[in-house]
Design a protein around this motif. Structure first.
Motif, mmCIF file in Angstrom:
data_model
loop_
_atom_site.group_PDB
_atom_site.id
_atom_site.type_symbol
_atom_site.label_atom_id
_atom_site.label_comp_id
_atom_site.label_asym_id
_atom_site.label_seq_id
_atom_site.Cartn_x
_atom_site.Cartn_y
_atom_site.Cartn_z
ATOM 1 N N ASP A 9 0.836 -1.210 0.000
ATOM 2 C CA ASP A 9 0.000 0.000 0.000
ATOM 3 C C ASP A 9 0.870 1.261 0.000
ATOM 4 N N PHE A 10 1.951 1.233 0.772
ATOM 5 C CA PHE A 10 2.840 2.391 0.819
ATOM 6 C C PHE A 10 3.512 2.618 -0.539
ATOM 7 N N GLU A 12 2.402 1.660 -3.424
ATOM 8 C CA GLU A 12 1.353 2.109 -4.342
ATOM 9 C C GLU A 12 1.052 3.589 -4.125
ATOM 10 N N PHE A 13 1.066 4.029 -2.866
ATOM 11 C CA PHE A 13 0.879 5.446 -2.557
ATOM 12 C C PHE A 13 1.966 6.291 -3.226
ATOM 13 N N GLN A 16 1.247 6.275 -7.001
ATOM 14 C CA GLN A 16 0.049 7.067 -7.286
ATOM 15 C C GLN A 16 0.330 8.560 -7.128
ATOM 16 N N SER A 17 1.138 8.902 -6.158
ATOM 17 C CA SER A 17 1.496 10.308 -5.954
ATOM 18 C C SER A 17 2.244 10.854 -7.160
#
Length: 133
Positions: A9-10, A12-13, A16-17
């Motif tokens: 998740d991190f 992917e964050f 995505q950022s």
């Protein structure tokens, strides 16, 4: 606890950022060009009052969209800068994710194989004890 999911998740964050920053930059550029087109139309052409009103309304909307995109860029710029400066760290986290996933898979697939016959011996003696009672 699913450690790999948190790490995934991190990462992917972070990805995505970067994408959000890039999209916002593209939007900001497009909206700036649209603004210039409208301003040049007003400046260079003779337009009617109603056309002027339509262009003014459109200009307000375009400028709001541009501002929103620019704000996104301002907010994400420090993070995107950090990601660029720390590519080795990000790649290390991606490798770490692979290792954590491998460990989780090994734990899920773990089987215990007895190394002695102690359990069988104890259970046989227990049965013998129960049979004598």
């Amino acid at each position: 606890m699913d450690t790999s999911q948190s790490l995934s998740d991190f990462l992917e964050f972070l990805r995505q950022s970067q994408q959000d920053y890039s999209i916002a930059a593209d939007i900001e550029t497009t909206k700036s060009k649209e603004t210039q087109d409208i301003l040049h139309k007003i400046e260079l052409d003779d337009i009617k009052y109603h056309e002027y009103a339509k262009l003014a309304k459109a200009l307000k909307s375009i400028r709001n969209e541009r501002r929103e995109a620019k704000n996104i860029q301002l907010q994400l710029a420090p993070l995107v800068g950090w990601i660029k400066e720390n590519q080795n760290v990000v790649r290390g986290l991606e490798r770490l994710l692979g290792e954590v996933r491998k460990a989780e898979t090994n734990i899920k697939n773990a089987h215990y194989y007895p190394r002695t016959e102690i359990v069988d011996e104890i259970l046989e003696n227990k049965e013998n004890i129960n049979g004598k009672n």
